[in-house]
Scaffold this motif. Structure first.
Motif, PDB file in Angstrom:
ATOM      1  N   UNK A 155       5.707  12.147   3.959  1.00  0.00           N
ATOM      2  CA  UNK A 155       5.251  10.814   4.360  1.00  0.00           C
ATOM      3  C   UNK A 155       3.947  10.901   5.162  1.00  0.00           C
ATOM      4  N   UNK A 156       3.923  10.385   6.390  1.00  0.00           N
ATOM      5  CA  UNK A 156       2.692  10.386   7.190  1.00  0.00           C
ATOM      6  C   UNK A 156       2.165  11.792   7.459  1.00  0.00           C
ATOM      7  N   UNK A 157       3.061  12.760   7.555  1.00  0.00           N
ATOM      8  CA  UNK A 157       2.645  14.132   7.835  1.00  0.00           C
ATOM      9  C   UNK A 157       1.748  14.693   6.727  1.00  0.00           C
ATOM     10  N   UNK A 158       1.815  14.071   5.563  1.00  0.00           N
ATOM     11  CA  UNK A 158       0.954  14.478   4.453  1.00  0.00           C
ATOM     12  C   UNK A 158      -0.509  14.469   4.888  1.00  0.00           C
ATOM     13  N   UNK A 159      -0.884  13.437   5.611  1.00  0.00           N
ATOM     14  CA  UNK A 159      -2.281  13.256   5.994  1.00  0.00           C
ATOM     15  C   UNK A 159      -2.735  14.246   7.061  1.00  0.00           C
ATOM     16  N   UNK A 160      -1.771  14.868   7.743  1.00  0.00           N
ATOM     17  CA  UNK A 160      -2.085  15.838   8.788  1.00  0.00           C
ATOM     18  C   UNK A 160      -2.160  17.262   8.248  1.00  0.00           C
TER      19      UNK A 160
ATOM     20  N   UNK B 188      -9.902  15.283   3.000  1.00  0.00           N
ATOM     21  CA  UNK B 188     -10.459  13.936   2.880  1.00  0.00           C
ATOM     22  C   UNK B 188      -9.358  12.958   2.472  1.00  0.00           C
ATOM     23  N   UNK B 189      -9.374  11.791   3.100  1.00  0.00           N
ATOM     24  CA  UNK B 189      -8.407  10.721   2.796  1.00  0.00           C
ATOM     25  C   UNK B 189      -9.203   9.485   2.405  1.00  0.00           C
TER      26      UNK B 189
ATOM     27  N   UNK C 141       0.832  -1.198   0.000  1.00  0.00           N
ATOM     28  CA  UNK C 141       0.000   0.000   0.000  1.00  0.00           C
ATOM     29  C   UNK C 141       0.871   1.254   0.000  1.00  0.00           C
ATOM     30  N   UNK C 142       0.296   2.336  -0.528  1.00  0.00           N
ATOM     31  CA  UNK C 142       1.009   3.607  -0.624  1.00  0.00           C
ATOM     32  C   UNK C 142       0.067   4.746  -0.251  1.00  0.00           C
ATOM     33  N   UNK C 143       0.645   5.864   0.169  1.00  0.00           N
ATOM     34  CA  UNK C 143      -0.115   7.112   0.247  1.00  0.00           C
ATOM     35  C   UNK C 143       0.051   7.784  -1.114  1.00  0.00           C
ATOM     36  N   UNK C 144      -1.050   8.140  -1.734  1.00  0.00           N
ATOM     37  CA  UNK C 144      -1.016   8.702  -3.090  1.00  0.00           C
ATOM     38  C   UNK C 144      -1.726  10.048  -3.115  1.00  0.00           C
ATOM     39  N   UNK C 145      -1.118  11.006  -3.828  1.00  0.00           N
ATOM     40  CA  UNK C 145      -1.737  12.310  -4.054  1.00  0.00           C
ATOM     41  C   UNK C 145      -1.606  12.666  -5.526  1.00  0.00           C
ATOM     42  N   UNK C 146      -2.463  13.536  -6.034  1.00  0.00           N
ATOM     43  CA  UNK C 146      -2.340  13.979  -7.426  1.00  0.00           C
ATOM     44  C   UNK C 146      -1.012  14.700  -7.651  1.00  0.00           C
ATOM     45  N   UNK C 147      -0.590  14.761  -8.889  1.00  0.00           N
ATOM     46  CA  UNK C 147       0.705  15.375  -9.218  1.00  0.00           C
ATOM     47  C   UNK C 147       0.756  16.861  -8.874  1.00  0.00           C
ATOM     48  N   UNK C 148      -0.410  17.537  -8.870  1.00  0.00           N
ATOM     49  CA  UNK C 148      -0.424  18.972  -8.594  1.00  0.00           C
ATOM     50  C   UNK C 148      -0.690  19.297  -7.117  1.00  0.00           C
TER      51      UNK C 148
END
Length: 272
Positions: A131-136, A142-143, A115-122
């Motif tokens: 890393x995990x701080x992305x979600x904070x 929304x995740x 599994x990965x954390x994924x975000x759009x390119x922009x």
């Protein structure tokens, strides 16, 4: 005269065989040429390539339905018409075998998922660094994850969030997809700003331009994925042949191409 009688006799004996093929019930004829597969949504792109390759070399049509492994498990207990089940959690086919819904001895662990954390390119947040701080991040409202009630990848996502110590901080941000493919679509469409999705989807043509960070495997229970031939399979020989193809060097190379690992922790070497 004798020669003509012999030729006529041969034609006469062949005719019933020809008629038996054309007059056979439709479903009897089709079963020789088609297998029906229920596959976990994380397999979408890998299974498309596996199926295309198998069809090309055998002439057997492969029809695949994608969804969550838990939902398929329930359907198969009620006689859903599939020949093969490729689950994202080997426990489901194992339980089907124990309950008599699958062909004994056909259970096979075909891969280990990631599994990965994924975000759009922009995305403004850089998941490769944060890393995990992305979600904070306040910009991530929304995740998206797969529903942990019946999707193995959703359960792995929750376990990883808990292991990282951020679950309580982000649980109100979580939105659930019916399966891991729908969770990925939520992020692609902008309905979520980040998602915890299957690596196999993150590196697919539609998503490989996004940003991703691979969650360490030790942060969640191993995604041991298993396949099995079902007891109600119409074409058991063709189903078994497909499973053997997945086990082959070519089959394993296709799975490795989409980020899957193997129980023996080895990947197929790249072809020269």
């Amino acid at each position: 005269m004798n020669r003509g009688t012999t030729i006529f006799g041969k034609r006469f004996r062949v005719l019933p065989l020809i008629l038996s093929v054309f007059l056979a019930p439709h479903d009897v004829r089709v079963q020789v040429r088609e297998i029906r597969i229920a596959a976990a949504a994380d397999l979408k792109f890998a299974m498309e390539e596996l199926s295309e390759n198998f069809e090309k070399h055998t002439g057997t049509k492969v029809t695949v339905t994608y969804g969550s492994s838990g939902n398929f498990f329930s359907q198969m207990q009620n006689g859903a018409p599939f020949d093969l089940f490729f689950s994202a959690d080997i426990e489901y086919p194992r339980r089907l075998e124990a309950a008599g819904f699958a062909e004994p001895g056909t259970l096979y662990e075909y891969a280990v998922g990631r599994i990965v954390i994924w975000t759009p390119s922009d995305a403004k947040v850089d998941v490769t660094r944060q890393e995990w701080k992305t979600l904070l991040d306040t910009g991530v409202e929304k995740i998206a994850i797969a529903n942990p009630e019946h999707a193995p990848y959703g359960r792995a996502a929750v376990a990883a969030l808990q292991k990282a110590g951020v679950y309580e901080l982000v649980k109100n941000k979580l939105v659930y997809g019916e399966n891991i493919s729908q969770a990925a679509q939520f992020v692609q469409s902008g309905n979520a700003q980040a998602g915890i999705i299957a690596l196999s989807l993150a590196i697919s043509p539609a998503m490989r331009d996004g940003k991703r960070w691979e969650i360490p495997a030790q942060m969640h229970p191993a995604l041991e994925q298993g396949a099995i031939v079902l007891k109600g399979a119409v074409n058991k020989d063709a189903a078994q042949a497909f499973l053997e193809f997945v086990k082959s060097t070519t089959g394993r190379a296709i799975l490795a191409k989409y980020g899957f690992e193997f129980p023996d922790k080895t990947k197929e070497p790249k072809k020269e």
